[in-house]
Motif scaffolding. Structure first.
Motif, PDB file in Angstrom:
ATOM      1  N   PHE A  84      -3.479  -3.494   3.590  1.00 58.97           N
ATOM      2  CA  PHE A  84      -3.464  -2.601   2.433  1.00 58.97           C
ATOM      3  C   PHE A  84      -4.388  -1.396   2.663  1.00 58.97           C
ATOM      4  O   PHE A  84      -4.053  -0.267   2.309  1.00 58.97           O
ATOM      5  N   SER A 106       0.825  -1.224   0.000  1.00 60.51           N
ATOM      6  CA  SER A 106       0.000   0.000   0.000  1.00 60.51           C
ATOM      7  C   SER A 106       0.853   1.267   0.000  1.00 60.51           C
ATOM      8  O   SER A 106       0.377   2.341  -0.351  1.00 60.51           O
ATOM      9  N   PRO A 148      -1.687   3.120   4.487  1.00 61.33           N
ATOM     10  CA  PRO A 148      -1.368   4.536   4.222  1.00 61.33           C
ATOM     11  C   PRO A 148      -1.716   5.460   5.390  1.00 61.33           C
ATOM     12  O   PRO A 148      -0.940   6.354   5.726  1.00 61.33           O
ATOM     13  N   LEU A 204      -7.213   1.273  -4.058  1.00 62.63           N
ATOM     14  CA  LEU A 204      -7.833   0.281  -3.172  1.00 62.63           C
ATOM     15  C   LEU A 204      -8.880  -0.582  -3.869  1.00 62.63           C
ATOM     16  O   LEU A 204      -8.845  -1.802  -3.777  1.00 62.63           O
TER      17      LEU A 204
END
Lengths: 347, 500
Positions: free
Chosen positions: B441, B171, B445, B203
């Motif tokens: 994932f 990610s 971030p 995503l």
């Protein structure tokens, strides 16, 4: 023998032949994709593009769809398409990112055709908490000169940073070396900048009239309350804003936070001022005739005067310049700002 | 408040119509509530603000709710926020309890939506004031708590945690974007792939690849006799729904709705985190955590109450601070901008009619969602009767369309779909675990940004323990969740050893 399939095939073929791929005004494509340098549909870039796209669509009788893909994907889409079916709308950030050396940003003046300017957002501003000891930009620059660190929350590499650069430049002009006391707090969105203020991580934040004006109307004891200290727009630009201003703040109030009432000096004699301008960009191999067609259409649209009303409702200042003038204007602006950035880098 | 004065036939029609279209978008793998709102956003200018908002809010509620249908019947989350619905809803469907799972999910969605709406109506300004007390540190700890579910979801804890970290690693590929407060530098990008990987992997294509395309590839590998359908997923028959299933789940229902609402009011934490956190909390506090992931109704309740709880919660910062709480409400702000309406701390006081119209629209949308979905289950169920050789190509086509349109037409998103479909297919052969991977994932971030920003802002790691009492509570939850995972893993090993 003619059967239904043959009839359908013939009709389809006829339709295909008679459907003009480029049969609209001035040979512009019938469907145009307007990519924008923002992924948000709530920001000023989307608002501006929606207004311009709608005006062009109805004036030219073509379809223009706004796609908020962001700067990087927008430029890639623009590079791929020289037919004129993709155009881009963005603002000064596109060359400021290059001037600030943000990785992955090339010189837009060299790689794309700068199109006409369409509007200015006069809202770029700086704010402090309501209970801040700093009442004005003069207080902030004086504090820096006295050795106090002043933390300024910005999003690096763009319009948000140019005001910060101007603050450091003014500090340097007033008291060489004091610019080191104006320090950046790198944040992302407006929400992050506000939060940095509320967490006492920043003394000053970059904001906008549109996003922050209501916070300036809160009671002073509200922890979210803020005050404007500087609006970066040129006074001549702010003068064109609606007299009622925005929310509970009038245009006259806003002018108190802009030059000359609020001075952030450029060189000791002249104030720094910055208008956030929106303009179109084209693929460098796009047919100039198509660019001329858009110029002409925009000139007619602005001459009619309706678009100005919509822009004013959204607190934008109409600012149409045909592409030749826009290029000259924006090149000069970029050169001037590049000089300030380089002077500070050289320190 | 004059509720009735706001209800014109057009207003009601738009709210109900929006909900229906939203459900359809949510129910199609690859289509999302955000997409539905984005498509209809320009219409709001001609409809007027109140009618436009009725349409958009209907789309929002319907889109979030519709995601449970493919999650339960096909094991493919219709939207990112319904990912945890798959974990128990699909196993329930596989053992013939599809109808029960759907009805549980729909009712939990209604409760979640109404609780969050009540919170929005009665406490919006106070909740917004509470939300701003969550700095980077507390937000990081919330994400960390959600990440602990990776261990709990794994059949092999070590491989599960490895898969989760792999998800986080993947990610982070791409630019550390300045719009997130990053430095704009590229990282983890293999040489020569900058052009495609600059923005990283999106995503939605990754999600539908791992749950949709992977399943199709696995079916293709096994062979798909013509005419064979998902007949093992029976709907109705021996899975009659009764509200008695909620006995003992009231706390779960209220807690999950509360968590969803709470995540919504925190800008930047992300909508998908709502259902993951609700699910983690339900599992951590359950008397039977070992049943989660194997068809436990409490898991469906937690997930659906959580993601619909988000709908009202995400409007709190939007209408009290001018800051959207998730990606869909970020689009709603465009509706206000297009009408020249300022959204900020004075919005509710200055725009009473619009505020009331939004509340009425949300009530209509939630009730319409419940009625339409509850009584349309038989229609939804028809999907499992469609022969696989027809159903899967249709799903594949919708996945490709969804991947291509999610970011307004980026072809690399379609390649992402293919890459991660193949990756998911290979991962199962390597015994990597897909669920922890996707959770890593999704949350990676945000975890990175809040961790880095915490250190940039406060200087050292001790701040994570000393920042506030909220941080202390979050650490208790994190440690509790990790301890539970360890105990469960030991029990599983002991059971396996005893059996073997």
């Amino acid at each position: 023998m003619i059967n239904r399939r043959i009839v359908l095939a013939a009709l389809s073929a006829a339709l295909l032949v008679t459907t003009p791929l480029v049969a609209h005004a001035q040979n512009l494509p019938g469907n145009i994709r307007m990519v924008i340098g923002s992924t948000s549909t709530g920001g000023d870039t989307y608002q501006n593009s929606a207004i311009v796209a709608e005006a062009l669509s109805s004036h030219l009788g073509i379809n223009i769809k706004v796609d908020p893909v962001g700067t990087s994907e927008g430029l890639k889409a623009l590079e791929r398409d020289a037919r004129g079916t993709t155009i881009m709308l963005h603002h000064d950030q596109i060359y400021l990112s290059y001037l600030y050396g943000v990785p992955g940003n090339d010189d837009p003046f060299a790689n794309y055709v700068i199109g006409p300017t369409v509007a200015i957002n006069p809202g770029d501003s700086f704010l402090v908490p309501a209970d801040s000891p700093y009442q004005s930009m003069d207080d902030i620059l004086t504090a820096a000169a006295d050795g106090t660190k002043v933390r300024v929350a910005i999003q690096p590499g763009g319009v948000s940073e140019i005001g910060f650069t101007a603050m450091r430049n003014a500090a340097k002009v007033r008291s060489p070396g004091s610019e080191e006391n104006i320090v950046a707090v790198n944040t992302g969105s407006q929400a992050d900048k506000n939060q940095a203020m509320w967490d006492d991580l920043a003394d000053v934040i970059n904001g906008s009239i549109q996003a922050n004006e209501q916070f300036t109307q809160l009671p002073a004891d509200d922890p979210k309350a803020m005050r404007f200290v500087w609006i970066t727009a040129r006074p001549a630009t702010l003068d064109q804003a609606p007299e009622a201003g925005m929310g509970a703040t009038t245009r006259a109030d806003f002018l108190q936070y802009a030059s000359p009432a609020t001075s952030v000096t450029l060189d000791g004699t002249e104030d720094f001022a910055f208008d956030k301008e929106f303009f179109l960009l084209y693929n460098k191999d796009m047919d100039p005739a198509l660019m001329d067609a858009i110029d002409t259409a925009l000139a007619e649209i602005y001459a009619e005067g309706e678009i100005q009303k919509r822009q004013a409702e959204a607190f934008f200042i109409p600012n149409y310049l045909p592409r030749a003038e826009a290029l000259e204007h924006l090149s000069a602006k970029s050169e001037r700002i590049g000089g300030i950035i380089n002077d500070l880098k050289a320190e | 408040m004059d509720f009735l004065g706001l209800i014109s036939p057009l207003f009601v029609l738009l709210a109900i119509g929006g909900t229906l279209v939203g459900i359809i978008f949510g129910a199609i793998p690859g289509m999302t509530a955000t997409m539905a709102v984005a498509i209809c956003l320009p219409l709001t200018y001609s409809l007027g603000l109140e009618n436009g908002l009725a349409l958009l809010l209907g789309l929002y509620v319907g889109g979030i709710s519709g995601g449970l249908v493919p999650a339960i019947l096909l094991g493919i989350p219709g939207t990112p926020s319904s990912i945890t619905t798959c974990f128990d809803g699909y196993p329930m469907a596989q053992r013939g309890e599809g109808e029960k799972a759907l009805r549980i999910g729909i009712f939990a969605s209604l409760v979640g939506g109404l609780i969050s709406l009540a919170a929005l109506y009665f406490f919006a300004p106070a909740l917004a004031d509470f939300a701003i007390r969550f700095s980077y540190v507390e937000k990081f700890l919330i994400i960390l708590f959600a990440l602990t579910v990776m261990a709990a979801l794994s059949s092999n804890m070590l491989l599960g945690i490895f898969s989760g970290f792999l998800g986080i690693f993947v990610s982070l590929i791409g630019v550390y974007d300045v719009t997130d407060g990053g430095n704009g530098h590229f990282r983890l990008i293999p040489p020569g792939t900058d052009y495609w990987l600059e923005g990283g992997f999106s995503l939605l294509p990754v999600l539908i690849a791992l749950f949709g395309l992977t399943a199709i590839l696995e079916e293709a590998e096994k062979g798909m006799p013509k005419g064979m359908s998902l007949k093992q997923i029976e709907v109705g028959a021996h899975s009659r729904f009764s509200f008695s299933v909620f006995k003992g789940q009231v706390l779960n229902l209220i807690r999950s709705s509360g968590i969803g609402t709470f995540v919504g009011i925190l800008p930047g934490v992300g909508g998908s985190a709502a259902s993951i956190l609700s699910y983690t909390a339900a599992k951590t506090t359950s008397k039977h955590p070992e049943r989660f992931g194997k068809g436990e109704p409490a898991g469906v309740i937690a997930s659906e109450a959580g993601n619909n709880g988000l709908t009202g919660g995400a409007l709190v910062p939007l209408l009290s601070l001018g800051i959207p709480g998730d990606s869909t409400t970020a689009l709603l702000i465009g509706a206000f901008a297009l009408q020249g309406i300022q959204v900020g701390p004075l919005f509710i006081g200055n725009n009473g009619d619009t505020w009331n119209a939004m509340i009425v629209a949300m009530i209509i949308a939630n009730l319409a969602m419940f009625v339409m979905m509850y009584f349309a289950i038989r229609w939804f169920a028809m999907v499992v009767a469609v022969p696989k050789h027809i159903l899967y190509p249709v799903i594949l086509m919708m996945c490709v369309i969804g991947a291509y349109t999610i970011n307004y037409g980026i072809m690399f998103d379609v390649w992402t779909l293919l890459i991660f479909g193949v990756f998911g297919w290979l991962a199962t052969k390597l015994r990597l675990e897909v669920a922890p991977f996707i959770i890593g994932f999704i949350l990676g971030p945000s975890a990175e940004i809040y961790f880095v920003k915490s250190l940039e802002s406060f200087g050292d790691l001790t701040i994570f323990f000393t920042k506030s009492w909220i941080a202390v509570i979050l650490w208790v939850l994190i440690i509790g969740s990790v301890a539970l995972s360890i105990v469960m893993a030991r029990n599983n090993r002991a059971t396996a050893a005893a059996a073997g």
